[in-house]
Enzyme design. Structure first.
Site, PDB file in Angstrom:
ATOM      1  N   SER A  11       0.159  50.104   1.749  1.00  0.00           N
ATOM      2  CA  SER A  11      -0.117  49.766   3.307  1.00  0.00           C
ATOM      3  C   SER A  11      -0.112  51.256   3.855  1.00  0.00           C
ATOM      4  CB  SER A  11       0.974  48.879   3.846  1.00  0.00           C
ATOM      5  OG  SER A  11       2.034  49.387   4.076  1.00  0.00           O
ATOM      6  N   ALA A  44       3.407  48.174  -2.836  1.00  0.00           N
ATOM      7  CA  ALA A  44       3.823  47.435  -1.759  1.00  0.00           C
ATOM      8  C   ALA A  44       3.849  48.161  -0.567  1.00  0.00           C
ATOM      9  CB  ALA A  44       5.573  47.083  -2.214  1.00  0.00           C
ATOM     10  N   TYR A  45       4.989  48.758   0.245  1.00  0.00           N
ATOM     11  CA  TYR A  45       5.013  49.398   1.535  1.00  0.00           C
ATOM     12  C   TYR A  45       3.974  50.621   1.123  1.00  0.00           C
ATOM     13  CZ  TYR A  45       7.303  51.169   5.584  1.00  0.00           C
ATOM     14  OH  TYR A  45       7.697  51.254   7.039  1.00  0.00           O
ATOM     15  N   ASN A  88      11.634  49.219  -5.958  1.00  0.00           N
ATOM     16  CA  ASN A  88      10.166  49.464  -5.127  1.00  0.00           C
ATOM     17  C   ASN A  88      10.245  50.582  -4.464  1.00  0.00           C
ATOM     18  OD1 ASN A  88       8.818  47.131  -6.012  1.00  0.00           O
ATOM     19  ND2 ASN A  88       8.606  46.361  -3.915  1.00  0.00           N
ATOM     20  N   GLU A  89      11.081  50.658  -3.426  1.00  0.00           N
ATOM     21  CA  GLU A  89      10.979  51.998  -2.384  1.00  0.00           C
ATOM     22  C   GLU A  89      12.311  52.363  -1.727  1.00  0.00           C
ATOM     23  OE1 GLU A  89      10.296  48.495  -0.456  1.00  0.00           O
ATOM     24  OE2 GLU A  89       8.292  49.312  -1.355  1.00  0.00           O
ATOM     25  N   ASP A 148       8.588  37.823  -4.814  1.00  0.00           N
ATOM     26  CA  ASP A 148       8.952  39.147  -5.350  1.00  0.00           C
ATOM     27  C   ASP A 148      10.102  39.857  -4.383  1.00  0.00           C
ATOM     28  OD1 ASP A 148       7.032  39.438  -7.280  1.00  0.00           O
ATOM     29  OD2 ASP A 148       5.710  40.651  -5.848  1.00  0.00           O
ATOM     30  N   ALA A 165       3.115  57.592  10.000  1.00  0.00           N
ATOM     31  CA  ALA A 165       2.523  58.159  11.119  1.00  0.00           C
ATOM     32  C   ALA A 165       2.873  59.704  11.352  1.00  0.00           C
ATOM     33  CB  ALA A 165       3.067  57.514  12.475  1.00  0.00           C
TER      34      ALA A 165
END
Length: 267
Positions: free
Chosen positions: A169, A165-166, A124-125, A52, A188
């Site tokens: 998570s 994806a990211y 994606n991002e 990917d 965070a």
């Protein structure tokens, strides 16, 4: 894809080894009327060979072309989100192509403008992160509304296909790629009696504009992520993110939907 006869193959790591392995496939393709090109300029189908991450690189390095079909061939143990075909079974894939057992799926992209001087697309991002060990402070605006002041390590803005994806998570939602939207997730975040953020991902529809304004407090040299690449900009004041009209057309097997991929990957 049967009418897309000019193919360009994009390779990631171990190119020489993979090209050697693909030579029998090249012969089969040429015997079936396909032309293998050395440059993507005149291609009407672009095929990534790798994983990917290679597919994301192929799309970016060839300019997010809307006049091409993109396809992914996996060299790993199994097929993945963008790779519907496997290098050990390309001959079978060719049979499926000639039998019209494939579909073309359009995937949305996001467009990012940084300080009105640099713009790019992401499949994606897009991520904006602190480059130093210091709280990252960003004023978040949705359209003309000041929404919140984020304090933390950074923010990730993902497309529906990038939601696995990211974003995932970060405990973001997995979004059906047929929904025209984009998602904002926190890295965070700092939440206490003094500082407060929403504390959860949120989803914006395709008509919304997200503006991220960085506070000039010594952390205005962020790490900017474009899918799996980093962009180096010395100083950033704001980034404006929208869902783009540009869509990437990908080739997928009819029996391998987005949700089947999610099930196979995570369940």
């Amino acid at each position: 894809m049967a009418d897309r006869r000019n193919l360009f193959f994009f390779y990631g790591d171990d190119k020489a080894k993979l090209v050697e392995k693909m030579k029998p496939i090249y012969r089969i393709l040429e015997e079936n009327g396909f032309t293998i090109l050395d440059h993507p300029k005149n291609a009407n189908a672009i095929v990534s060979v790798g994983d990917d991450a290679t597919f994301l690189q192929a799309v970016r390095k060839t300019g997010f072309r809307e006049d091409c079909l993109y396809a992914g061939i996996s060299t790993k143990d199994e097929i993945s989100f963008y790779c519907d075909f496997h290098i050990d079974h390309v001959d079978t894939a060719l049979q499926e192509i000639t039998k019209n057992e494939i579909e073309v799926r359009k995937y949305p992209t996001i467009e990012v403008d940084v300080d009105g001087s640099t713009s790019f697309h992401c499949l994606n991002e897009f991520s904006l992160r602190s480059s130093i060990i210091k709280t990252f402070v960003v004023d978040v605006h949705v359209d003309d509304l000041y929404f919140e002041t984020f304090r933390g390590d950074g923010l990730v803005v993902s497309t529906p296909t990038g939601s696995t994806a990211y974003n995932k998570s970060l405990r973001g939602a997995v979004v059906d790629p047929l929904i025209p939207c984009f998602q904002v997730s926190e890295l965070a975040s700092l939440n206490n009696n003094t500082y407060r953020t929403l504390g959860s991902p949120f989803i914006l529809n395709h008509e919304r504009t997200l503006t991220l304004k960085l506070r000039p407090d010594g952390n205005d040299y962020p790490v900017i992520g474009m899918d799996n690449e980093a962009l180096s900009i010395k100083q950033v004041e704001k980034a404006v993110v929208r869902l783009s009209d540009k869509q990437i057309k990908t080739v997928k097997l009819k029996n391998n939907s987005f949700w089947e991929k999610v099930q196979r990957t995570f369940l």
